[in-house]
Scaffold this motif. Sequence first.
Motif, PDB file in Angstrom:
ATOM      1  N   SER A 620       0.830  -1.207   0.000  1.00  0.00           N
ATOM      2  CA  SER A 620       0.000   0.000   0.000  1.00  0.00           C
ATOM      3  C   SER A 620       0.861   1.253   0.000  1.00  0.00           C
ATOM      4  O   SER A 620       0.473   2.279  -0.553  1.00  0.00           O
ATOM      5  CB  SER A 620      -0.912  -0.014   1.223  1.00  0.00           C
ATOM      6  N   LEU A 621       2.069   1.149   0.594  1.00  0.00           N
ATOM      7  CA  LEU A 621       2.958   2.318   0.586  1.00  0.00           C
ATOM      8  C   LEU A 621       3.433   2.617  -0.818  1.00  0.00           C
ATOM      9  O   LEU A 621       3.504   3.773  -1.242  1.00  0.00           O
ATOM     10  CB  LEU A 621       4.171   2.062   1.484  1.00  0.00           C
ATOM     11  N   GLN A 623       1.853   1.861  -3.555  1.00  0.00           N
ATOM     12  CA  GLN A 623       0.711   2.388  -4.303  1.00  0.00           C
ATOM     13  C   GLN A 623       0.487   3.859  -3.968  1.00  0.00           C
ATOM     14  O   GLN A 623       0.266   4.681  -4.859  1.00  0.00           O
ATOM     15  CB  GLN A 623      -0.538   1.590  -3.931  1.00  0.00           C
ATOM     16  N   ALA A 624       0.563   4.168  -2.660  1.00  0.00           N
ATOM     17  CA  ALA A 624       0.368   5.553  -2.251  1.00  0.00           C
ATOM     18  C   ALA A 624       1.389   6.440  -2.930  1.00  0.00           C
ATOM     19  O   ALA A 624       1.084   7.536  -3.405  1.00  0.00           O
ATOM     20  CB  ALA A 624       0.486   5.665  -0.739  1.00  0.00           C
ATOM     21  N   SER A 625       2.629   5.933  -2.985  1.00  0.00           N
ATOM     22  CA  SER A 625       3.699   6.719  -3.582  1.00  0.00           C
ATOM     23  C   SER A 625       3.432   6.943  -5.079  1.00  0.00           C
ATOM     24  O   SER A 625       3.474   8.068  -5.568  1.00  0.00           O
ATOM     25  CB  SER A 625       5.015   5.983  -3.357  1.00  0.00           C
ATOM     26  N   TYR A 626       3.134   5.839  -5.773  1.00  0.00           N
ATOM     27  CA  TYR A 626       2.859   5.979  -7.213  1.00  0.00           C
ATOM     28  C   TYR A 626       1.663   6.892  -7.438  1.00  0.00           C
ATOM     29  O   TYR A 626       1.633   7.681  -8.375  1.00  0.00           O
ATOM     30  CB  TYR A 626       2.584   4.611  -7.838  1.00  0.00           C
ATOM     31  N   GLY A 627       0.658   6.779  -6.547  1.00  0.00           N
ATOM     32  CA  GLY A 627      -0.544   7.572  -6.706  1.00  0.00           C
ATOM     33  C   GLY A 627      -0.281   9.070  -6.639  1.00  0.00           C
ATOM     34  O   GLY A 627      -1.074   9.870  -7.112  1.00  0.00           O
ATOM     35  N   LEU A 628       0.861   9.426  -6.030  1.00  0.00           N
ATOM     36  CA  LEU A 628       1.197  10.847  -5.940  1.00  0.00           C
ATOM     37  C   LEU A 628       2.068  11.291  -7.102  1.00  0.00           C
ATOM     38  O   LEU A 628       2.564  12.412  -7.117  1.00  0.00           O
ATOM     39  CB  LEU A 628       1.940  11.115  -4.633  1.00  0.00           C
ATOM     40  N   GLY A 629       2.290  10.375  -8.038  1.00  0.00           N
ATOM     41  CA  GLY A 629       3.115  10.751  -9.173  1.00  0.00           C
ATOM     42  C   GLY A 629       4.585  10.470  -8.962  1.00  0.00           C
ATOM     43  O   GLY A 629       5.434  11.136  -9.535  1.00  0.00           O
ATOM     44  N   ALA A 630       4.890   9.477  -8.098  1.00  0.00           N
ATOM     45  CA  ALA A 630       6.286   9.145  -7.876  1.00  0.00           C
ATOM     46  C   ALA A 630       6.755   8.184  -8.953  1.00  0.00           C
ATOM     47  O   ALA A 630       5.987   7.363  -9.450  1.00  0.00           O
ATOM     48  CB  ALA A 630       6.466   8.492  -6.512  1.00  0.00           C
ATOM     49  N   THR A 631       8.051   8.291  -9.296  1.00  0.00           N
ATOM     50  CA  THR A 631       8.621   7.296 -10.194  1.00  0.00           C
ATOM     51  C   THR A 631       9.017   6.083  -9.368  1.00  0.00           C
ATOM     52  O   THR A 631       8.938   6.092  -8.130  1.00  0.00           O
ATOM     53  CB  THR A 631       9.870   7.842 -10.891  1.00  0.00           C
ATOM     54  N   ASP A 634      11.814   7.063  -7.041  1.00  0.00           N
ATOM     55  CA  ASP A 634      11.305   7.849  -5.916  1.00  0.00           C
ATOM     56  C   ASP A 634      10.740   6.935  -4.851  1.00  0.00           C
ATOM     57  O   ASP A 634      10.968   7.100  -3.649  1.00  0.00           O
ATOM     58  CB  ASP A 634      10.179   8.787  -6.379  1.00  0.00           C
ATOM     59  N   THR A 635       9.977   5.965  -5.315  1.00  0.00           N
ATOM     60  CA  THR A 635       9.306   5.059  -4.389  1.00  0.00           C
ATOM     61  C   THR A 635      10.309   4.196  -3.639  1.00  0.00           C
ATOM     62  O   THR A 635      10.251   4.060  -2.416  1.00  0.00           O
ATOM     63  CB  THR A 635       8.330   4.163  -5.175  1.00  0.00           C
ATOM     64  N   SER A 638      12.442   6.556  -1.228  1.00  0.00           N
ATOM     65  CA  SER A 638      11.801   7.220  -0.101  1.00  0.00           C
ATOM     66  C   SER A 638      10.970   6.291   0.765  1.00  0.00           C
ATOM     67  O   SER A 638      10.715   6.616   1.920  1.00  0.00           O
ATOM     68  CB  SER A 638      10.897   8.349  -0.600  1.00  0.00           C
ATOM     69  N   HIS A 639      10.506   5.197   0.242  1.00  0.00           N
ATOM     70  CA  HIS A 639       9.588   4.370   1.025  1.00  0.00           C
ATOM     71  C   HIS A 639      10.049   2.934   1.190  1.00  0.00           C
ATOM     72  O   HIS A 639      10.034   2.401   2.282  1.00  0.00           O
ATOM     73  CB  HIS A 639       8.200   4.397   0.394  1.00  0.00           C
TER      74      HIS A 639
ATOM     75  N   VAL B  86       3.688   8.676 -14.860  1.00  0.00           N
ATOM     76  CA  VAL B  86       3.993   9.504 -13.691  1.00  0.00           C
ATOM     77  C   VAL B  86       3.230  10.827 -13.783  1.00  0.00           C
ATOM     78  O   VAL B  86       2.652  11.292 -12.803  1.00  0.00           O
ATOM     79  CB  VAL B  86       5.514   9.733 -13.593  1.00  0.00           C
ATOM     80  N   PHE B  96      -6.927   5.437  -1.357  1.00  0.00           N
ATOM     81  CA  PHE B  96      -7.109   3.993  -1.377  1.00  0.00           C
ATOM     82  C   PHE B  96      -8.125   3.539  -0.340  1.00  0.00           C
ATOM     83  O   PHE B  96      -8.539   4.282   0.550  1.00  0.00           O
ATOM     84  CB  PHE B  96      -5.770   3.289  -1.168  1.00  0.00           C
ATOM     85  N   LEU B 116       8.385  16.160  -4.238  1.00  0.00           N
ATOM     86  CA  LEU B 116       8.745  15.237  -5.307  1.00  0.00           C
ATOM     87  C   LEU B 116       8.424  15.849  -6.664  1.00  0.00           C
ATOM     88  O   LEU B 116       9.188  15.739  -7.621  1.00  0.00           O
ATOM     89  CB  LEU B 116       7.936  13.959  -5.104  1.00  0.00           C
TER      90      LEU B 116
END
Lengths: 738, 259
Positions: A620-621, A623-631, A634-635, A638-639, B86, B96, B116
Motif C-alpha cells: 500500500s505504501l 501504491q500511495a507513492s505511485y498515486g502521488l506521481g512518484a517514479t 522515488d518510491t 523514499s519508502h 507519472v 485507497f 517530489l
Amino acid sequence: MAQNTTNGFPEGDALQSQISGRHLRGTIWRIVFLSTLILAIIVLIILLVTIFVDGFGLVAVQNVVEPESLVLDYVETDMLTAPDTIASEDDNELVAGIAGDPDGTGFFGYAFYANNSDKLRLVSIENTIPDDTTTSDGSYPLTRPLELISSASVIAAKPQVGQFILYYLQHVNEEIENIGYFAIPDAEISEIELAVMEALGLDTSGSVPMIDPATVSGNITIAGSSTVFPLTERIAERFKADGYGGEINIESIGSSAGIRAFCVDGSIDIANASRKILPEERAACRSNDRDPIESQVGTDAIAVVVNPANTFADNLSLEELGILFTTAAVWSDVDGSWPDNPVHRYIPGADSGTLDFFASTAFDLRLQDLPKDALVAILGAGITENVGRRLEREQRFYNNAVVFNSAEEWVAVCSSDEPPAGCTSEERSQNNVYLLVQERIVQPKILQAWPLTESIFNRQTIIDEVGATYPDARVEFRSWLNRHFLNSPTSSQPELAGFRTAILGSIFVIIICILFALPVGVGAAIYLEEYASQDKWYNRIIQTNIYNLAGVPSIIYGMLGLAIFVRALEPITSGALFGFSDAATANGRTILSAGLTLGLLILPIIIINGQEAIRAVPNSLRQASYGLGATKWDTVRSHVLPGAIPGILTGSILAFSRAIGETAPLIVVGASTFVTVDPTGPFSKFTVMPILIYNWTSRPQKEYQYLAAAGIIILLVLLIIMNSLAIYLRNRTQGKRA
Amino acid sequence: MSNNNGNYVLQAEDMNVYYGSFRAVKNVNLNIAPRAITALIGPSGCGKSTVLRAFNRMNDLVPVARTEGAVTFHGRNIYEPNVDPVEVRRRIGMVFQKPNPFPKSIYDNVAWGAKLNGFKGHMDDLVEESLRGAALWDEVKDKLSQSGLSLSGGQQQRLCIARAIAVKPEVILMDEPASALDPIATLRIEELIQEIKQNYTIIIVTHNMQQAARASDFTAFFSVDDHRTGMLVEFGETNQIFTNPHNETTEQYITGRFG
C-alpha cells in the motif's frame, strides 16, 4: 449426561474418555517438547561451562627474577646510597661509629646491641622494645623466627634426629641469650616438644623425658640459615660434650637452600631456617613424604640504635624508620619536633643478611609501588642496550631525556623520514614501565595450568603437586582472558601469547566483507524485488540459484576465493597493482581476499534477507507513492528502502556474525596461523579469531587450550553483541510499525 | 490542460482491461463530468476498481495487466506510448481503500508528494492549506511532527486525502475510501468529499449504495457477464439511476435483489 449415542458422536463416559484421551496425548507431546527444550538448554550450559572452565583456573608460575628481590635491591641501594651513610660488614665498626657520633644512628642484630648497650641507646619501634615477649608475640616488627624443620618420617627413621631436636628445645633457652637472640616462652617450647615426641613415638601425656645424649647414636646432617647456624652449632657442641657419640654435620647455606635440601633432595635431616616455611615448600615436603614439623627455637630481632647523646629519638614508626634510613637529611625530616641536626647513618653492608632482613621487614613495598625511575633502572639493568633502544623508540621513558639512546642518536632517529612513534608520543607511565619490567625482567613462566573445576575442587592436590614438581613456583589464580591477552600478538610462549592480531584481523576482514557484501547484496535484492519481473524465466532461475547458493558448504567458497581472489586476481588482492607490494605477503593471501571470499559466502544470505525485508514493506505504501506521481526510484528511495533497512540490517548482522565465525574458507584462502604483526590494511597478511583458536587447540602445550578458551569467550561475546544489536534493531522496527 | 466548461474531463472509450488472458472488464464507455462526483457501483468482482485504476494507469503496476481501448484526459489518450504514467498520476490522484499514510511525520506525509513534483512555493502554507482542505488541520496542527501512523483510522484517511490534494491534481480517484472506517468517520469523509467537489473531479468506487445515492452526482452501474467479465450496465445521473433505472439488472441491484 448418560445418553445413548444416537447421532454418531460419543456421549457420556465414552465422550469423557475420548476427551481425556486427547488431553493425555497433548500432555505427552508437551512433555516431549519440554524435554527437547531442556536438552537444548543443558547442551548450551555444558558448552558454556566447558569454555569458562578452561578460561580460568590455577596456574603454577615461576618467575625468572622474583619481584621481591628487585624491591629488596632497590630498597638496599636506596639505603646504601643515601647521603651521610656509612656501610660496613663489620658490626663493631658500626657500634664504634654510632658511639662516637652524636648524630649517628644505625641498626644491627640485637646481639651486638646487647654486647654494647652501654655505648648506645635503643630506639623503640612502633612503641615496642625488643625482648623475649615482644619478639615472640610479634609486636616488635623487626623480628624473624629461628626454626628447625624436620619431619615425622625422618624422625621415625632416625630417632637421633628427634632426640637432638628435643635436646635442642630443652636447652636452647640456656644458650640463646649468649648468642644474642630472644628466647620464646617455655609454654610454647613445651608445645613444640609435644609434636617432636609424637613423631618419636613417645607418650605425650606424660612429662617430657630429659634427653641423655650419651644414649643417642647415629649421625645427623643439618643445613640452612646462617642466622640459626651459630645457635645450632652451640647446641651441637653441648650435645657432643654431654656424651653424644655420633657426627653432627652443620652447613650454613641459607634458609631457602636448606629447606629445598630437606624437602626436595632429602639430603639432610634438619633444615635451619630464619623464616616460616612457605606453603609451596610445605607442599613440596608433603609430596616427598616429609610433612614438615617446624620447631621454633628462638627469635632474631634487629636493634635500631642512636648515640646516647641523642635524647629526642625514643620511638620510630615503621614509616619513620623508612624515611630515616633513606631520604632524611636532618632529624627533623623524620619528625618535625626533632632538631635540625644532620642524620649520620651506620648500616650493615650489602653482603650482610641483616641488611636484607631489615630491608624486607621495615619497608612494605611492592614492585608496582616503586617510583618510575627505579623501575627504569631495574629494566635498564636487565635488558640489552639494543632492546632498550628499541623500547625507547616505541615510546620514550621521559619527555625530557633519553635513557638508552644517546642524545645524538635520538635526534638523528627522530629527524629521519619515518621517525618512530617514540619521537612524538607521550612518555611511558610508571605503570607502563612496571609492565615492561614484568615482561622483560620478572618474566613469569607458566609451568602448568589447571581448568577451573580442578582448581576449585582439587586445590590442595594441585598445590602439593606444584610444591613437589616446581619448588620455586607459586600457585596463583589466573584469568586467561586478561588485558595482556587482548593487547598482545600470539606467541610461541603461552604466557606471552595474545589475541590482538586475530581480533584486528577479524575486524579488518569483516569490514572488507561488509563493504563488499552489503552494497552488492542489497542492490541485488532491490533489483530482484522491485525491478525484475518474476514472470521472466531467467529471473526465476537467478532466484532459485541464490537460494541454492545459500546452502553451499563454506569450504566451496574457500576454493572459489582461492581460485579467483588469491590466484586470478592476485595483482589486485596483493596490492601489487597499487604499488603496495609487501615482501612479507607477496601473494594474494591478504585481508582483501579473505574479506571478499567471506563476502561471497554470505552474499546469498544477504540477498535473500534483503528481499524478505523489501517484501515486508507494505504494498500500500508503494501504491500511495505511485498515486502521488512518484517514479519507481522515488518510491524505492523514499519508502521501500527506509522501510526495509532495519530488516536488511538485522539479517545482514546475523550474516556477518556467521562470517566472523567462519574458519574453513579462510584456511583455504590462506589465513596465516602465526602472525605477530598487526594488520595494517587490506593487503596485509592476516589471521582471524577462529583460525587462531583452531591453531591453538592443535598445539601440544596444554596452556594453549586455555588461551583458546579465552579466545572463544571473546568470539562469543562479540557474536552475542552482534546478535543483540540485530534483535534490538528488529524490535525497534516492530515498535515503529505498530 | 484547462478545464473546458461542459466538456468531459475523462472519457473511457471501448476500454478493455485484461489480467493475463482473463478479460476483467470489457467495452467500457464512460464520460466523467468535471467538478462532480461520479460513483462506480456494482456487485463484487464486477471490475469497478479495475476501471477506476485504469483512469490513472495504476493497473500498470500489476505486471500482467493490459489495457485496450482509450482513456482520454482532456481529449488525450493517457495510454499513448509517449504519455508518462507519472504525469498522469500527478494529475489524477488517488485515495485507497485502506488508509495508507507513509511511516513519516504528518507534515512529511503531505509535503513529500509536493516536494517530489517540484513544488517551489511555500511548503508550510501548502501543508496547512492541504490539511485544511482535508478538514484535518485543527486536529493535527499541534503535532505535525508526529508520525502519520499515530492518527486514528478516519484521521489517517483524511491525511491521505490531504496528501492527494497537496499535489493539486485535477481528478481524485477514491477506491472505497470509507469502507475500512466506522460510521462516524465515514460520515466525515463523505462530508469532506462533498466539500472538495468544489475544486476537484471525483470518481469514487463504493460498495455502499446509500453512499452512492447520497453523495454522488452521477452513477455508473457495473455488472458481470457469464465469463465473469465486468461491464458497464448503466450510467446516468444518480437521481435517475436510483429512481428510474432503465436496465432491469440495475433495478434488481439497487433494490437489493442481488449483489
